[in-house]
Design a protein around this motif. Sequence first.
Motif, short mmCIF file in Angstrom:
data_model
loop_
_atom_site.label_atom_id
_atom_site.label_comp_id
_atom_site.label_asym_id
_atom_site.label_seq_id
_atom_site.Cartn_x
_atom_site.Cartn_y
_atom_site.Cartn_z
N ARG A 189 17.37 80.01 37.84
CA ARG A 189 18.38 79.59 38.82
C ARG A 189 18.24 80.39 40.13
O ARG A 189 18.41 79.84 41.21
CB ARG A 189 19.79 79.75 38.24
CG ARG A 189 20.13 78.71 37.17
CD ARG A 189 21.47 78.99 36.51
NE ARG A 189 21.70 78.12 35.39
CZ ARG A 189 22.35 76.95 35.45
NH1 ARG A 189 22.87 76.55 36.61
NH2 ARG A 189 22.52 76.21 34.38
N VAL A 190 17.90 81.69 40.01
CA VAL A 190 17.67 82.49 41.21
C VAL A 190 16.44 81.97 41.95
O VAL A 190 16.43 81.87 43.19
CB VAL A 190 17.50 83.98 40.86
CG1 VAL A 190 17.05 84.79 42.09
CG2 VAL A 190 18.79 84.55 40.30
N ALA A 191 15.39 81.64 41.21
CA ALA A 191 14.18 81.09 41.83
C ALA A 191 14.48 79.78 42.55
O ALA A 191 13.96 79.51 43.64
CB ALA A 191 13.10 80.90 40.77
N ILE A 192 15.33 78.96 41.95
CA ILE A 192 15.73 77.70 42.59
C ILE A 192 16.55 77.99 43.84
O ILE A 192 16.37 77.35 44.88
CB ILE A 192 16.51 76.83 41.59
CG1 ILE A 192 15.61 76.42 40.42
CG2 ILE A 192 17.07 75.58 42.28
CD1 ILE A 192 16.37 75.84 39.24
N ALA A 193 17.45 78.98 43.75
CA ALA A 193 18.26 79.37 44.92
C ALA A 193 17.36 79.84 46.06
O ALA A 193 17.60 79.53 47.23
CB ALA A 193 19.25 80.46 44.53
N LEU A 243 16.01 76.90 47.72
CA LEU A 243 17.02 76.09 48.41
C LEU A 243 17.61 76.75 49.64
O LEU A 243 18.22 76.06 50.47
CB LEU A 243 18.16 75.76 47.44
CG LEU A 243 17.87 74.76 46.33
CD1 LEU A 243 19.09 74.64 45.42
CD2 LEU A 243 17.49 73.40 46.89
N ILE A 244 17.44 78.06 49.80
CA ILE A 244 18.13 78.75 50.89
C ILE A 244 17.65 78.28 52.26
O ILE A 244 18.37 78.36 53.25
CB ILE A 244 18.01 80.29 50.74
CG1 ILE A 244 19.15 80.97 51.51
CG2 ILE A 244 16.63 80.77 51.16
CD1 ILE A 244 19.39 82.40 51.11
N LEU A 245 16.44 77.72 52.33
CA LEU A 245 15.94 77.15 53.58
C LEU A 245 16.46 75.72 53.80
O LEU A 245 16.17 75.11 54.83
CB LEU A 245 14.41 77.13 53.58
CG LEU A 245 13.73 78.50 53.66
CD1 LEU A 245 12.22 78.32 53.58
CD2 LEU A 245 14.11 79.23 54.92
N ARG A 246 17.18 75.20 52.83
CA ARG A 246 17.69 73.83 52.86
C ARG A 246 16.55 72.81 53.05
O ARG A 246 16.60 71.95 53.93
CB ARG A 246 18.74 73.65 53.96
CG ARG A 246 20.10 74.23 53.59
CD ARG A 246 20.64 73.50 52.39
NE ARG A 246 22.02 73.87 52.06
CZ ARG A 246 22.41 74.35 50.89
NH1 ARG A 246 21.52 74.58 49.95
NH2 ARG A 246 23.67 74.60 50.64
N PRO A 247 15.50 72.90 52.21
CA PRO A 247 14.41 71.92 52.29
C PRO A 247 14.90 70.58 51.76
O PRO A 247 15.89 70.50 51.03
CB PRO A 247 13.35 72.51 51.36
CG PRO A 247 14.16 73.23 50.32
CD PRO A 247 15.34 73.82 51.07
#
Length: 259
Positions: A144-148, A151-155
Amino acid sequence: MSALVVTDLDVRFGATHAVRGVSFTVEEGESFGIVGESGCGKTTVLRCLAGLNCDWTGTVTLHGHTRGRSRDLDAAKRAQMVFQDPYGSLHPRHTVDRVLAEVCTIHGLDDVEGRIARVLSDVGLGPSFRFRYPHQLSGGQRQRVAIARALILRPKILLLDEPTSALDVSVQAEILNLFRRLRAELGLTLVLVTHNLAVVANLCDRLAVMQHGLIVEHLSAEALRQGAAAQRYTQTLLAASRGYDRATLAAAEALEAER
């Protein structure tokens, strides 16, 4: 406009011709799978799309923007990759906060505090996880951290390299349902590489089957579920996987029914 268009992608590693003229299109909001046995070239394709392998020929277009073969921060904001090993992809001496903040620093993003809080909420982790280290997290929490981090760049495109293979069955189901929710809520396009046909049947709309660096067949997930493959190689994959790891699919369906 299509989210992703790959045309005649070709990759060589010395004498090894790893990817041979691969072409496919993924529509915006679609979930597309690439399957095949180990060594067929599917992860190499994904690494080219993510900008991690820069030695290739062909054309890659992300939302109408042609991707160059060099590292490209703009392309990174359009497509981000989630790796197979949720522990190996995180720095063991960096907290979750530092892992996420580092991405913001590299890309010059503002409102770092807000972005970190928002993305942890997106993946189902509360603020108590922010200052933990990877060894303090379970396998599912690490993923989940890896997914976060992705996602933090909002791709708009997530590239998923066997994202559940290192997890046990119940956690696999949770992560599959997380991808399904994120796809719906954030309007994501997913490109999933896996050898697990049950995962593809659960998450994807369409898929391409690779063998020896070539795409040998395109088919829908419904055709996969019905066993309606045209090529002998795909039929062999289906036969080999029939009844295998069906617990992943069953667990995911059970969790979805509880929502």
